[in-house]
Scaffold this motif. Structure first.
Motif, mmCIF file in Angstrom:
data_model
loop_
_atom_site.group_PDB
_atom_site.id
_atom_site.type_symbol
_atom_site.label_atom_id
_atom_site.label_comp_id
_atom_site.label_asym_id
_atom_site.label_seq_id
_atom_site.Cartn_x
_atom_site.Cartn_y
_atom_site.Cartn_z
ATOM 1 N N GLU A 1 0.835 -1.218 0.000
ATOM 2 C CA GLU A 1 0.000 0.000 0.000
ATOM 3 C C GLU A 1 0.863 1.259 0.000
ATOM 4 O OE1 GLU A 1 -2.878 -3.014 0.420
ATOM 5 O OE2 GLU A 1 -0.957 -2.784 1.446
ATOM 6 N N SER A 2 1.978 1.224 0.720
ATOM 7 C CA SER A 2 2.880 2.372 0.740
ATOM 8 C C SER A 2 3.519 2.593 -0.623
ATOM 9 C CB SER A 2 3.965 2.163 1.801
ATOM 10 O OG SER A 2 4.817 3.290 1.865
ATOM 11 N N SER A 3 3.953 1.503 -1.278
ATOM 12 C CA SER A 3 4.602 1.636 -2.579
ATOM 13 C C SER A 3 3.611 2.097 -3.650
ATOM 14 C CB SER A 3 5.245 0.306 -2.992
ATOM 15 O OG SER A 3 4.280 -0.715 -3.120
ATOM 16 N N ILE A 4 2.330 1.720 -3.513
ATOM 17 C CA ILE A 4 1.314 2.152 -4.479
ATOM 18 C C ILE A 4 1.016 3.639 -4.315
ATOM 19 C CG2 ILE A 4 -1.129 1.948 -5.106
ATOM 20 C CD1 ILE A 4 -0.870 -1.070 -4.472
ATOM 21 N N THR A 5 0.783 4.071 -3.082
ATOM 22 C CA THR A 5 0.358 5.455 -2.859
ATOM 23 C C THR A 5 1.530 6.440 -2.833
ATOM 24 O OG1 THR A 5 0.347 5.006 -0.475
ATOM 25 C CG2 THR A 5 -1.745 4.832 -1.625
ATOM 26 N N ALA A 6 2.532 6.187 -1.996
ATOM 27 C CA ALA A 6 3.660 7.105 -1.865
ATOM 28 C C ALA A 6 4.684 6.923 -2.977
ATOM 29 C CB ALA A 6 4.338 6.902 -0.502
ATOM 30 N N GLY A 7 4.622 5.800 -3.703
ATOM 31 C CA GLY A 7 5.564 5.542 -4.773
ATOM 32 C C GLY A 7 4.956 5.727 -6.149
ATOM 33 N N LEU A 8 4.068 4.817 -6.547
ATOM 34 C CA LEU A 8 3.484 4.866 -7.891
ATOM 35 C C LEU A 8 2.656 6.116 -8.129
ATOM 36 C CD1 LEU A 8 2.371 1.157 -8.452
ATOM 37 C CD2 LEU A 8 4.442 2.299 -9.278
ATOM 38 N N CYS A 9 1.973 6.608 -7.100
ATOM 39 C CA CYS A 9 1.129 7.795 -7.280
ATOM 40 C C CYS A 9 1.946 9.081 -7.259
ATOM 41 C CB CYS A 9 0.009 7.815 -6.238
ATOM 42 S SG CYS A 9 -1.209 6.505 -6.522
ATOM 43 N N MET A 10 3.260 8.976 -7.012
ATOM 44 C CA MET A 10 4.183 10.076 -7.296
ATOM 45 C C MET A 10 4.692 9.953 -8.729
ATOM 46 S SD MET A 10 4.861 12.352 -4.864
ATOM 47 C CE MET A 10 6.523 12.927 -5.197
ATOM 48 N N ALA A 11 4.821 8.704 -9.218
ATOM 49 C CA ALA A 11 5.425 8.466 -10.528
ATOM 50 C C ALA A 11 4.417 8.489 -11.670
ATOM 51 C CB ALA A 11 6.155 7.122 -10.514
ATOM 52 N N ASN A 12 3.127 8.524 -11.355
ATOM 53 C CA ASN A 12 2.141 8.489 -12.434
ATOM 54 C C ASN A 12 1.764 9.895 -12.893
ATOM 55 O OD1 ASN A 12 0.325 9.533 -10.561
ATOM 56 N ND2 ASN A 12 -0.644 7.574 -10.145
#
Length: 428
Positions: A372-383
């Motif tokens: 959940e952290s990698s999706i929100t704090a990671g991917l949702c920064m990179a998208n």
């Protein structure tokens, strides 16, 4: 989107003959170019396309298991429809204008932000918000560090990899990210901002595409390694759930109407505050406003439930249509294809992977589930900002994490603009 039960095979809750009959009406109207402008024509066509492409994606063996299933096929299938001109130009314009000019994306995100925040456990929201910034910083640091390393090793250049690939990808999308970044870079480097933007756009588009795919893969990883995921819960807190006391309220049309009004009102509030404090995006002010109302307990539980029920209605019924709009209006396959080279693809890839790994590691240290952290704090920064948030969370089956995704895209994106300005002063 698609249901199979004892009443037979169904699409959008409709029996197949009924769905095909009414879909035929929409398609005939589309090719006769009598599709009404605005919401009626756009929603009708987008719901048909979204349902069909979603059905295909949810049943393709490799795609459904590893690439996000229906959502990714809806987005890129819709983008392919535009690229290959499979529909009349008038219908493409109707859908694009509905997304951009008539604000369907804003309408959808307003419902998601308001309903998902107000539906949260208040104590859990406060605990998560305090720990979220370190997870974002961990993802940014790892992303920029990896792309600099690979840029140097592959001959692209460490500084160039950070400026032209890493920072644009992590910058919060096009309007709030790449466009202001191009202006910042152009003025600092004495270059035409349009030229800077043409360099950044492929990176942002490819980073967004890869983020969607990785979102689907992380959902698959969570099923294989259950210890890494909270199945939509961000915080590792025993005995607490995201939505509190929702079971005591049955679906209520009057409540949903209240939720609709509150959602659009909060959106307007964000724009009002943004007028006086323009350095922060109105989405961010909306998030802050709703979070403060929730955190301080300023409205009765009835209204919180109203917003949550409206959010559930919108998410369950209009997500496929929205994904079609993202593909049609915001995903340019020509830009993605034109940027293809081994070096470029690798650098985009390591940026996204760095965002995932850094946010997962730091997120776990501060008490978040790694996926959940990698999706929100990671991917949702990179998208790609708000559109990317919807696509990634949909592919990952974690749509209720939208408030944290929007924090990444808006507040995180603002942080990237500040970071870019600082780095340029030091190294440009």
């Amino acid at each position: 989107m698609v249901n199979s039960n004892d009443k037979g095979f169904r699409i959008m809750g409709l029996s197949l003959p009924v769905f095909l009959f009414f879909s035929a009406i929409v398609i005939i109207g589309t090719f006769l170019e009598v599709l009404p402008k605005g919401m009626i024509g756009a929603l009708a066509l987008m719901m048909v396309i979204g349902s069909v492409l979603g059905l295909i994606g949810d049943n393709l063996p490799i795609v459904k298991d590893y690439l996000g299933g229906g959502p990714i096929i809806i987005i890129f299938g819709s983008a392919a429809i535009v690229m290959f001109k499979l529909l009349p130009e008038s219908s493409i314009n109707i859908m694009s204008n509905f997304m951009k000019g008539e604000g369907f994306l804003d309408f959808y995100i307003a419902a998601l932000i308001t309903g998902s925040i107000l539906g949260m456990n208040r104590k859990l929201l406060i605990k998560a918000a305090v720990r979220y910034l370190p997870a974002i910083l961990g993802g940014v640091a790892a992303a920029l560090g990896l792309v600099a390393l690979f840029g140097a090793v592959m001959g692209y250049g460490a500084k160039e990899a950070i400026f032209y690939i890493g920072i644009p990808i992590m910058g919060g999308g096009m309007g709030a990210g790449a466009v202001p970044l191009a202006k910042i870079f152009g003025s600092s480097m004495a270059q035409d901002p349009a030229k800077m933007l043409s360099i950044m756009v492929p990176a942002v588009a490819m980073g967004n595409a890869l983020s969607i795919v990785v979102g689907g893969l992380l959902d698959k990883l969570g099923k294989v390694k259950p210890s890494l995921t909270g199945n939509g819960e961000l915080m590792i807190v025993e005995g607490e759930t995201v939505v509190e006391e929702q079971e005591s309220y049955s679906p209520d049309f009057i409540l949903m109407g209240k939720g609709l009004f509150l959602a659009v009102s909060f959106f307007i509030l964000g724009n009002i505050i943004g007028k006086f404090v323009p350095d922060i995006h109105p989405y961010a002010w909306m998030i802050i406003s709703v979070a403060l109302v929730k955190g301080l307990g300023l409205i009765p539980r009835e209204y919180e439930v109203a917003c949550h029920q409206w959010f559930q209605f919108i998410m369950n019924n209009l997500t496929p249509a929205l994904l079609v709009g993202i593909g049609v209006a915001y995903t340019n396959l020509n830009e993605v294809i034109a940027a293809f080279s081994i070096t470029y693809i690798v650098l985009v890839g390591v940026t996204v992977i760095g965002a995932v790994l850094g946010s997962a590691l730091i997120g776990r240290l501060v008490g978040f589930y790694p996926i959940e952290s990698s999706i929100t704090a990671g991917l949702c920064m990179a998208n790609m900002g708000g559109t990317g948030d919807v696509a990634v969370l949909s592919a990952a089956n974690r749509m209720k994490l939208m408030p944290f995704a929007q924090i990444s895209s808006r507040l995180g994106g603002a942080f990237i603009l500040i970071l870019a300005s600082t780095i340029l002063k030091l190294f440009a």
